[in-house]
Design a protein around this motif. Structure first.
Motif, PDB file in Angstrom:
ATOM      1  N   MET A  63      11.483  19.612 -17.844  1.00  0.00           N
ATOM      2  CA  MET A  63      12.177  18.509 -18.525  1.00  0.00           C
ATOM      3  C   MET A  63      13.444  18.206 -17.749  1.00  0.00           C
ATOM      4  SD  MET A  63      13.718  18.154 -22.424  1.00  0.00           S
ATOM      5  CE  MET A  63      12.185  17.749 -23.259  1.00  0.00           C
ATOM      6  N   GLU A  64      13.630  16.952 -17.381  1.00  0.00           N
ATOM      7  CA  GLU A  64      14.791  16.564 -16.584  1.00  0.00           C
ATOM      8  C   GLU A  64      16.090  16.882 -17.343  1.00  0.00           C
ATOM      9  OE1 GLU A  64      14.551  15.875 -13.616  1.00  0.00           O
ATOM     10  OE2 GLU A  64      12.620  14.923 -13.225  1.00  0.00           O
ATOM     11  N   ILE A  65      17.145  17.155 -16.577  1.00  0.00           N
ATOM     12  CA  ILE A  65      18.428  17.528 -17.166  1.00  0.00           C
ATOM     13  C   ILE A  65      18.946  16.451 -18.116  1.00  0.00           C
ATOM     14  CG2 ILE A  65      20.854  18.043 -16.674  1.00  0.00           C
ATOM     15  CD1 ILE A  65      18.907  20.321 -15.978  1.00  0.00           C
ATOM     16  N   TYR A  66      18.824  15.184 -17.719  1.00  0.00           N
ATOM     17  CA  TYR A  66      19.343  14.117 -18.577  1.00  0.00           C
ATOM     18  C   TYR A  66      18.587  14.044 -19.901  1.00  0.00           C
ATOM     19  CZ  TYR A  66      15.596  10.607 -18.086  1.00  0.00           C
ATOM     20  OH  TYR A  66      14.402   9.917 -18.162  1.00  0.00           O
ATOM     21  N   GLN A  67      17.282  14.374 -19.873  1.00  0.00           N
ATOM     22  CA  GLN A  67      16.496  14.384 -21.101  1.00  0.00           C
ATOM     23  C   GLN A  67      16.924  15.525 -22.020  1.00  0.00           C
ATOM     24  OE1 GLN A  67      12.628  14.553 -19.141  1.00  0.00           O
ATOM     25  NE2 GLN A  67      12.192  12.446 -19.766  1.00  0.00           N
ATOM     26  N   ARG A  68      17.293  16.651 -21.415  1.00  0.00           N
ATOM     27  CA  ARG A  68      17.813  17.767 -22.210  1.00  0.00           C
ATOM     28  C   ARG A  68      19.132  17.367 -22.868  1.00  0.00           C
ATOM     29  NH1 ARG A  68      15.553  23.115 -19.930  1.00  0.00           N
ATOM     30  NH2 ARG A  68      13.992  22.377 -18.469  1.00  0.00           N
ATOM     31  N   ASP A  69      20.006  16.730 -22.068  1.00  0.00           N
ATOM     32  CA  ASP A  69      21.281  16.255 -22.613  1.00  0.00           C
ATOM     33  C   ASP A  69      21.064  15.339 -23.815  1.00  0.00           C
ATOM     34  OD1 ASP A  69      22.607  17.622 -20.624  1.00  0.00           O
ATOM     35  OD2 ASP A  69      23.670  15.874 -19.833  1.00  0.00           O
ATOM     36  N   LEU A  70      20.137  14.415 -23.667  1.00  0.00           N
ATOM     37  CA  LEU A  70      19.864  13.471 -24.753  1.00  0.00           C
ATOM     38  C   LEU A  70      19.353  14.198 -25.991  1.00  0.00           C
ATOM     39  CD1 LEU A  70      18.214  10.518 -22.757  1.00  0.00           C
ATOM     40  CD2 LEU A  70      20.471  10.542 -23.838  1.00  0.00           C
ATOM     41  N   GLY A  71      18.576  15.248 -25.772  1.00  0.00           N
ATOM     42  CA  GLY A  71      18.096  16.058 -26.896  1.00  0.00           C
ATOM     43  C   GLY A  71      19.236  16.785 -27.581  1.00  0.00           C
ATOM     44  N   TYR A  72      20.185  17.301 -26.790  1.00  0.00           N
ATOM     45  CA  TYR A  72      21.344  17.980 -27.377  1.00  0.00           C
ATOM     46  C   TYR A  72      22.200  16.996 -28.181  1.00  0.00           C
ATOM     47  CZ  TYR A  72      20.221  21.374 -23.630  1.00  0.00           C
ATOM     48  OH  TYR A  72      19.590  22.257 -22.776  1.00  0.00           O
ATOM     49  N   ILE A  73      22.397  15.816 -27.614  1.00  0.00           N
ATOM     50  CA  ILE A  73      23.198  14.801 -28.303  1.00  0.00           C
ATOM     51  C   ILE A  73      22.533  14.396 -29.617  1.00  0.00           C
ATOM     52  CG2 ILE A  73      24.033  12.409 -28.164  1.00  0.00           C
ATOM     53  CD1 ILE A  73      24.448  12.908 -25.124  1.00  0.00           C
ATOM     54  N   LYS A  74      21.227  14.323 -29.605  1.00  0.00           N
ATOM     55  CA  LYS A  74      20.481  14.007 -30.843  1.00  0.00           C
ATOM     56  C   LYS A  74      20.767  15.070 -31.910  1.00  0.00           C
ATOM     57  CE  LYS A  74      15.710  13.180 -32.456  1.00  0.00           C
ATOM     58  NZ  LYS A  74      15.482  14.371 -33.312  1.00  0.00           N
ATOM     59  N   SER A  75      20.746  16.331 -31.515  1.00  0.00           N
ATOM     60  CA  SER A  75      21.025  17.419 -32.463  1.00  0.00           C
ATOM     61  C   SER A  75      22.463  17.357 -32.970  1.00  0.00           C
ATOM     62  CB  SER A  75      20.778  18.784 -31.800  1.00  0.00           C
ATOM     63  OG  SER A  75      19.410  18.959 -31.495  1.00  0.00           O
ATOM     64  N   ILE A  76      23.384  16.989 -32.087  1.00  0.00           N
ATOM     65  CA  ILE A  76      24.792  16.874 -32.483  1.00  0.00           C
ATOM     66  C   ILE A  76      24.971  15.772 -33.524  1.00  0.00           C
ATOM     67  CG2 ILE A  76      27.124  16.279 -31.687  1.00  0.00           C
ATOM     68  CD1 ILE A  76      26.219  17.434 -28.895  1.00  0.00           C
ATOM     69  N   SER A  77      24.401  14.599 -33.249  1.00  0.00           N
ATOM     70  CA  SER A  77      24.563  13.473 -34.182  1.00  0.00           C
ATOM     71  C   SER A  77      23.876  13.758 -35.513  1.00  0.00           C
ATOM     72  CB  SER A  77      24.042  12.173 -33.566  1.00  0.00           C
ATOM     73  OG  SER A  77      22.639  12.183 -33.436  1.00  0.00           O
ATOM     74  N   GLU A  78      22.745  14.461 -35.464  1.00  0.00           N
ATOM     75  CA  GLU A  78      22.037  14.799 -36.709  1.00  0.00           C
ATOM     76  C   GLU A  78      22.845  15.788 -37.551  1.00  0.00           C
ATOM     77  OE1 GLU A  78      18.186  16.107 -35.433  1.00  0.00           O
ATOM     78  OE2 GLU A  78      17.378  14.054 -35.306  1.00  0.00           O
ATOM     79  N   ALA A  79      23.487  16.753 -36.889  1.00  0.00           N
ATOM     80  CA  ALA A  79      24.323  17.717 -37.623  1.00  0.00           C
ATOM     81  C   ALA A  79      25.541  17.015 -38.221  1.00  0.00           C
ATOM     82  CB  ALA A  79      24.756  18.841 -36.693  1.00  0.00           C
ATOM     83  N   PHE A  80      26.126  16.092 -37.454  1.00  0.00           N
ATOM     84  CA  PHE A  80      27.273  15.326 -37.950  1.00  0.00           C
ATOM     85  C   PHE A  80      26.863  14.499 -39.163  1.00  0.00           C
ATOM     86  CE2 PHE A  80      29.890  11.355 -37.662  1.00  0.00           C
ATOM     87  CZ  PHE A  80      31.126  11.923 -37.935  1.00  0.00           C
ATOM     88  N   THR A  81      25.712  13.839 -39.077  1.00  0.00           N
ATOM     89  CA  THR A  81      25.211  13.026 -40.187  1.00  0.00           C
ATOM     90  C   THR A  81      24.925  13.897 -41.408  1.00  0.00           C
ATOM     91  OG1 THR A  81      24.238  11.439 -38.640  1.00  0.00           O
ATOM     92  CG2 THR A  81      23.441  11.385 -40.898  1.00  0.00           C
ATOM     93  N   GLN A  82      24.348  15.071 -41.168  1.00  0.00           N
ATOM     94  CA  GLN A  82      24.071  15.994 -42.272  1.00  0.00           C
ATOM     95  C   GLN A  82      25.367  16.391 -42.971  1.00  0.00           C
ATOM     96  OE1 GLN A  82      21.544  19.349 -41.245  1.00  0.00           O
ATOM     97  NE2 GLN A  82      22.228  20.514 -43.020  1.00  0.00           N
ATOM     98  N   HIS A  83      26.398  16.619 -42.191  1.00  0.00           N
ATOM     99  CA  HIS A  83      27.706  16.946 -42.762  1.00  0.00           C
ATOM    100  C   HIS A  83      28.223  15.795 -43.626  1.00  0.00           C
ATOM    101  CE1 HIS A  83      31.929  18.019 -43.139  1.00  0.00           C
ATOM    102  NE2 HIS A  83      32.252  16.882 -42.533  1.00  0.00           N
ATOM    103  N   LEU A  84      28.133  14.571 -43.111  1.00  0.00           N
ATOM    104  CA  LEU A  84      28.602  13.411 -43.869  1.00  0.00           C
ATOM    105  C   LEU A  84      27.840  13.260 -45.180  1.00  0.00           C
ATOM    106  CD1 LEU A  84      28.994  10.675 -41.094  1.00  0.00           C
ATOM    107  CD2 LEU A  84      30.791  12.060 -42.131  1.00  0.00           C
ATOM    108  N   LYS A  85      26.539  13.459 -45.123  1.00  0.00           N
ATOM    109  CA  LYS A  85      25.702  13.271 -46.313  1.00  0.00           C
ATOM    110  C   LYS A  85      25.906  14.380 -47.343  1.00  0.00           C
ATOM    111  CE  LYS A  85      22.105  10.397 -44.228  1.00  0.00           C
ATOM    112  NZ  LYS A  85      20.673  10.231 -43.903  1.00  0.00           N
ATOM    113  N   SER A  86      26.536  15.482 -46.925  1.00  0.00           N
ATOM    114  CA  SER A  86      26.793  16.575 -47.866  1.00  0.00           C
ATOM    115  C   SER A  86      28.068  16.320 -48.676  1.00  0.00           C
ATOM    116  CB  SER A  86      26.933  17.910 -47.117  1.00  0.00           C
ATOM    117  OG  SER A  86      28.140  17.940 -46.380  1.00  0.00           O
ATOM    118  N   LYS A  87      28.797  15.256 -48.309  1.00  0.00           N
ATOM    119  CA  LYS A  87      30.058  14.941 -48.975  1.00  0.00           C
ATOM    120  C   LYS A  87      29.896  13.750 -49.914  1.00  0.00           C
ATOM    121  CE  LYS A  87      33.709  15.194 -46.173  1.00  0.00           C
ATOM    122  NZ  LYS A  87      34.588  14.950 -44.996  1.00  0.00           N
ATOM    123  N   ARG A  88      30.780  13.657 -50.891  1.00  0.00           N
ATOM    124  CA  ARG A  88      30.833  12.447 -51.705  1.00  0.00           C
ATOM    125  C   ARG A  88      31.440  11.340 -50.838  1.00  0.00           C
ATOM    126  NH1 ARG A  88      32.756  16.570 -55.224  1.00  0.00           N
ATOM    127  NH2 ARG A  88      31.294  17.000 -56.931  1.00  0.00           N
TER     128      ARG A  88
END
Length: 299
Positions: A63-88
């Motif tokens: 898997m190309e390095i840039y594709q790995r980066d994009l996968g990591y960024i996806k996980s970061i944004s999903e965790a951030f969104t999960q945090h937001l959705k856990s709040k009022r």
């Protein structure tokens, strides 16, 4: 009959007594959960757009390095969104942004990166905004990498200078949990700002590691005895947490990975960063939990 009624009454009293006794503990737990959830996040992503992502220089059949980066960024944004959705909605006051250092010469990349500054608070928080973050980050960051690879003009990575001149002003906020996530292979090099002070430097390359003789099983003793490492930045980043993703050592030195991590660990510790992790380049599916656990960790 009286004995039976007495037993029932006693049982009920015991249930009420223990229920009342446990209430404070339950209240404490609920308060702790609410307090943890209401914590405000300030997440910064620093992307190394050096030739490590070059398909010509560093092809990766798995898997190309840039594709790995994009996968990591996806996980970061999903965790951030999960945090937001856990709040009022009224509790939301969180930020996420993406940086490069130095900034690419491509104006399109810089323009796109501005669109990746997410500031969510009670005034703009909505289901529509929360549901759009992951798609926005996926599409915009994909365009950034595609554009950088197409340009084929890799100007290096000046991570040291980013810490020296930009982290304090751009990545730290009072009363926030400040998290900096760095996507890099672990090496640092920028043509314009190479500094050396004895055995300390503000850059790290495979050539420097070899030149310093850190390619034998005696590397750690030599590292300590001769005081190798990055030049210390005289700043206190104790309110910053750092996650380094993508360490990718060259293959001709079996100790390269350990040397890179030692450079980083020593440097981050010297800046009073108490919570940090340094992870190798791996498939995004293997890194998803690591990223999520780091971001969503509760004190």
């Amino acid at each position: 009959m009286k004995n039976t009624l007495l037993k029932i009454s006693m049982s009920l009293l015991l249930v009420v007594f223990f229920s009342c006794k446990e209430d404070p503990k339950n209240e404490e737990k609920e308060a702790a959960v609410k307090s943890s959830v209401s914590e405000n996040y300030n997440i910064s992503i620093l992307v190394d757009l050096s030739d490590r992502i070059s398909l010509k220089k560093n092809p990766n059949p798995t898997m190309e390095i840039y594709q790995r980066d994009l996968g990591y960024i996806k996980s970061i944004s999903e965790a951030f969104t999960q945090h937001l959705k856990s709040k009022r909605m009224r509790q939301i006051n969180d930020k996420m942004q993406l940086f490069f250092n130095p900034e690419p010469e491509n104006s399109e990349i810089n323009s796109i990166s501005k669109e990746l500054r997410i500031m969510a608070d009670k005034n703009n928080a909505s289901k529509e905004l929360l549901n759009s973050i992951n798609a926005t980050y996926a599409s915009k960051t994909s365009k950034i990498y595609e554009s950088a690879i197409k340009d084929d003009k890799y100007i290096g990575s000046d991570i040291w200078n980013f810490f020296d001149s930009k982290v304090q002003d751009q990545c730290l906020e009072k009363e926030y949990r400040n998290i900096l996530i760095i996507l890099t292979d672990g090496y640092m090099f920028y043509e314009g700002t190479q500094i050396k002070n004895g055995n300390l430097s503000n850059y790290l390359t495979p050539q420097l590691i070899k030149q310093n003789g850190l390619n034998t099983n005696e590397w750690h003793k030599k590292f300590q005895d001769k005081k190798f490492g990055f030049i210390k930045i005289d700043k206190d980043f104790s309110n910053l947490e750092v996650l380094v993703l993508g360490i990718n050592p060259v293959k001709n030195n079996p100790y390269e990975e350990k040397v890179i991590k030692e450079y980083w660990s020593k440097w981050l510790s010297e800046m009073n960063i108490k919570h940090f992790e340094i992870k190798n380049a791996d498939l995004p599916s293997n890194m998803d939990k690591i990223i999520s656990d780091f971001i969503l960790a509760k004190d």
